[in-house]
Scaffold this active site. Structure first.
Site, PDB file in Angstrom:
ATOM      1  N   LEU A 101       5.347 -55.130  48.173  1.00 39.43           N
ATOM      2  CA  LEU A 101       6.089 -56.453  48.397  1.00 39.43           C
ATOM      3  C   LEU A 101       7.449 -55.995  49.234  1.00 39.43           C
ATOM      4  O   LEU A 101       8.059 -54.927  48.621  1.00 39.43           O
ATOM      5  CB  LEU A 101       6.533 -56.945  47.161  1.00 39.43           C
ATOM      6  CG  LEU A 101       5.484 -57.796  46.478  1.00 39.43           C
ATOM      7  CD1 LEU A 101       5.493 -58.167  45.227  1.00 39.43           C
ATOM      8  CD2 LEU A 101       5.189 -59.087  47.247  1.00 39.43           C
ATOM      9  N   GLU A 131      15.695 -44.446  65.039  1.00 36.68           N
ATOM     10  CA  GLU A 131      17.036 -43.682  64.639  1.00 36.68           C
ATOM     11  C   GLU A 131      17.825 -44.693  63.617  1.00 36.68           C
ATOM     12  O   GLU A 131      18.384 -44.169  62.714  1.00 36.68           O
ATOM     13  CB  GLU A 131      17.921 -43.297  65.814  1.00 36.68           C
ATOM     14  CG  GLU A 131      18.114 -44.509  66.415  1.00 36.68           C
ATOM     15  CD  GLU A 131      18.810 -44.045  67.874  1.00 36.68           C
ATOM     16  OE1 GLU A 131      19.931 -44.302  68.281  1.00 36.68           O
ATOM     17  OE2 GLU A 131      18.090 -43.661  68.746  1.00 36.68           O
ATOM     18  N   VAL A 172       4.019 -59.881  53.935  1.00 37.39           N
ATOM     19  CA  VAL A 172       3.885 -61.463  54.079  1.00 37.39           C
ATOM     20  C   VAL A 172       5.401 -61.787  53.609  1.00 37.39           C
ATOM     21  O   VAL A 172       5.830 -62.895  54.105  1.00 37.39           O
ATOM     22  CB  VAL A 172       2.839 -62.082  53.611  1.00 37.39           C
ATOM     23  CG1 VAL A 172       1.546 -61.636  54.162  1.00 37.39           C
ATOM     24  CG2 VAL A 172       2.614 -61.701  52.081  1.00 37.39           C
ATOM     25  N   SER A 226      -2.012 -43.408  52.468  1.00 35.73           N
ATOM     26  CA  SER A 226      -3.175 -44.068  53.096  1.00 35.73           C
ATOM     27  C   SER A 226      -2.985 -45.691  52.721  1.00 35.73           C
ATOM     28  O   SER A 226      -1.868 -46.014  51.967  1.00 35.73           O
ATOM     29  CB  SER A 226      -4.568 -43.410  52.650  1.00 35.73           C
ATOM     30  OG  SER A 226      -5.553 -44.002  53.493  1.00 35.73           O
ATOM     31  N   LYS A 263      -6.882 -50.752  53.307  1.00 26.72           N
ATOM     32  CA  LYS A 263      -7.603 -51.017  54.610  1.00 26.72           C
ATOM     33  C   LYS A 263      -8.459 -49.983  54.930  1.00 26.72           C
ATOM     34  O   LYS A 263      -9.256 -50.142  55.982  1.00 26.72           O
ATOM     35  CB  LYS A 263      -6.679 -51.454  55.654  1.00 26.72           C
ATOM     36  CG  LYS A 263      -5.820 -52.692  55.116  1.00 26.72           C
ATOM     37  CD  LYS A 263      -4.737 -53.159  56.131  1.00 26.72           C
ATOM     38  CE  LYS A 263      -4.123 -54.449  55.620  1.00 26.72           C
ATOM     39  NZ  LYS A 263      -3.478 -54.534  54.172  1.00 26.72           N
ATOM     40  N   ASN A 306      -1.075 -53.506  49.544  1.00 25.38           N
ATOM     41  CA  ASN A 306       0.163 -53.930  50.003  1.00 25.38           C
ATOM     42  C   ASN A 306       1.314 -53.841  49.085  1.00 25.38           C
ATOM     43  O   ASN A 306       1.237 -53.911  48.048  1.00 25.38           O
ATOM     44  CB  ASN A 306      -0.012 -55.460  50.385  1.00 25.38           C
ATOM     45  CG  ASN A 306      -1.013 -55.704  51.190  1.00 25.38           C
ATOM     46  OD1 ASN A 306      -0.714 -55.857  52.563  1.00 25.38           O
ATOM     47  ND2 ASN A 306      -2.201 -56.130  50.948  1.00 25.38           N
TER      48      ASN A 306
END
Length: 609
Positions: free
Chosen positions: A447, A315, A453, A405, A408, A445
């Site tokens: 940012l 929430e 990371v 998607s 990975k 990924n």
């Protein structure tokens, strides 16, 4: 009261300056022998002329400007006000047949500009000296400005104007050889980028401001890397496309972020194509409070949907986004729905009530190590939850369904990637039997997203290190959150059904290089001030990610950053059978789950690190 007194004193000074200027004009015109007739004309005219001039000063806001910040704009206001007042005084003299000699009007005009303008700019000079004294008490940051163009000049001017902020521009860097050795606002152009390190040492530079908003992303990234090696703190201006009206202010100068080093150009969107499938439509975003989901909502809001539905189990994120949308998109009709995609009945209830036209499915568990340790939760959320939303979309006539998607999912080595590949199989199978257009968009990924990371590295740097990287050779594809969201929306517009869209992620980036750049951007030296520590690959983690399965092939689209993988040929009954077997296995141990996923997802090769 104090303000009124100041204005009154300035007004009185202006009256004295105006009349003194007339007398000087008389003396220049007639020396010490002023004819009595002209003297009488002055006596009859000095009150009307004073009133006309003061009215002109008032009209051009000379009594409402803050002169401690006076600039060329205020100087022009003085010139225009005095010129208008002088012209009006001359017209008054002609009409009333009481005109002074023309030379007197000219002298009055010139001297009043000097006297009244000088009085006002004296305040600016005093303020500047006061600020310089204040800066002297506490050492100002010595600033080198990279870029001696319009933006760089405005940055320098802003810094000199706001000395209380503690910035002292000491020089410019510019690659234009014709500018070398010249000055801007009294500040020297010291050299080119090739002289950068020597200049930083010689001038004891604390910060570098990169002021080249017109440079493309690759050029800016290269300049940032060059400046980053000096060890100075870096600041930059937004790109030319991000700046409104091209105006630069101190507030627009920001710290350089790791995103600036990606060297990625702005996304070009087909606005008409996107607007066609989003405008006046009910759009549902699952996982709408997350990093990707929330950015999707922000981008969708720009295209005037009939209603935006933000569905999330968490929430706080959804509530914060709702408050932001209320501020930034006041006309937007949106609703936050707290629900879990795992609950089929609740999902059907939502679809029946709202009848969405478009669904963006961003809800998922995505942390690789956590899912490796909790594979059943990955099955429940990523597979069973997705199937609930997929079925509801078919049942209630959704036009487009877009699955978020991941890279990975390509030749997965972990359960998270395998479940995402399975969800791609679900939507490809459902697309063959449904009127809804089901597609998936695959990217790497992002940012700044939850779990990336970058936030982890920043926190580790804040604590003094070490910064932990799993392997010195590990690399990943990266893009920014807005770029990913925009391309997802564009891919949805291009969808015909069954495709897996693959986003151009650019070149892969070594994670250790990313860590080093971020340490430098934070003002530290890697492996000296902040240590980098290698911890070993985590369970299910790859050294290199892939964006496309070898058996899929790759086809270009009309958008240069979006490609299409060949649709898979899966029967929905077959997929349903797999799902039912997974449901039954949820009461078994984790190894049963792993073995079933290896059976169902043929490219899944489990790696136990």
């Amino acid at each position: 009261m104090k303000r009124r007194l100041k204005v009154g004193l300035i007004l009185l000074s202006d009256i004295i300056f105006i009349n003194a200027a007339i007398f000087v004009g008389y003396f220049i015109r007639f020396s010490w022998h002023i004819p009595k007739a002209y003297l009488n004309r002055y006596i009859e005219s000095f009150v009307p002329i004073s009133i006309i001039m003061i009215i002109s000063f008032y009209v051009f806001k000379l009594y409402r400007s803050i002169w401690r910040y006076a600039s060329i704009d205020e100087l022009l206001s003085v010139v225009v006000a005095v010129s208008s007042g002088t012209l009006a005084s001359f017209i008054y003299g002609v009409v009333m047949r009481n005109r002074l000699p023309l030379s007197v009007y000219f002298v009055m005009w010139a001297l009043t500009i000097m006297a009244s303008g000088g009085l006002r700019f004296l305040r600016r000079v005093v303020t500047h000296l006061e600020m310089m004294q204040g800066v002297g008490d506490k050492r100002a940051k010595r600033i080198l400005i990279f870029g001696a163009g319009d933006a760089g000049a405005i940055v320098a001017k802003e810094m000199k104007k706001h000395l209380d902020m503690g910035y002292m521009p000491v020089g410019f860097i510019d690659d234009d050889k014709s500018k070398q050795g010249k000055y801007i606002l009294g500040i020297p152009i010291l050299g080119t980028r090739y002289d950068l390190e020597d200049i930083v040492k010689e001038k004891a530079i604390d910060e570098i401001v990169i002021a080249i908003p017109s440079a493309d992303k690759d050029e800016r990234a290269e300049i940032i890397r060059l400046c980053n090696k000096t060890g100075c703190r870096l600041k930059t201006l937004p790109g030319i496309y991000e700046m409104i009206g091209g105006k630069v202010t101190i507030s627009q100068i920001r710290d350089v972020e790791i995103e600036d080093l990606l060297g990625r150009d702005p996304v070009e969107l087909n606005i008409e194509e996107i607007a066609h499938y989003l405008k006046d439509k009910t759009v549902l975003v699952t996982g709408g409070g997350g990093s990707i989901g929330s950015e999707l909502c922000r981008q969708i809001a720009r295209f005037n949907p009939k209603k935006l539905l933000i569905l999330d189990i968490y929430e706080n994120g959804a509530y914060s986004l709702s408050m932001e949308l209320k501020t930034n998109f006041k006309e937007l009709d949106h609703e936050v729905i707290i629900a879990s995609i795992r609950e089929e009945g609740r999902i059907n209830e939502i679809f029946e009530k709202h009848r969405p036209d478009v669904v963006f499915h961003a809800a998922a568990h995505k942390h690789v190590p956590l899912m490796e340790a909790n594979p059943k939760e990955a099955i429940k959320n990523n597979i069973l939850g997705t199937l609930n939303v997929v079925r509801a979309s078919d049942r209630y006539g959704v036009k487009k369904f877009v699955l978020i998607s991941t890279d990975k999912a390509v030749n997965p080595t972990n359960i998270m990637g395998a479940t995402k590949r399975f969800t791609e199989m679900i939507i490809q199978a459902m697309d063959r039997v449904s009127n809804t257009e089901y597609v998936a968009v695959r990217f790497g990924n992002v940012l700044g997203s939850n779990g990336s990371v970058i936030p982890l590295f920043k926190e580790q740097i804040r604590k003094g290190g070490p910064v932990t990287v799993t392997h010195p050779e590990i690399n990943r594809y990266f893009m920014t959150i807005p770029e990913a969201a925009q391309l997802v929306i564009q891919a949805g517009a291009m969808a015909e059904g069954g495709e897996i869209f693959v986003l151009d992620m650019g070149k892969p980036v070594k994670i250790v290089d990313l860590a080093r750049e971020l340490i430098r951007l934070s003002g530290f030296e890697p492996d000296k001030d902040i240590r980098i520590e290698f911890t070993g690959l985590r369970p299910g983690e790859k050294l290199y990610e892939e964006l496309l399965m070898s058996e899929e092939g790759l086809k270009k689209t009309k958008h240069k950053k979006i490609f299409i993988g060949k649709p898979g040929e899966y029967e929905f009954e077959q997929v349903e059978t797999m799902v039912n077997r997974l449901k039954d296995a949820l009461d078994e141990n984790d190894e049963v789950i792993f073995k079933l996923m290896q059976e169902f997802v043929k490219t899944y090769k489990r790696v136990e690190n």
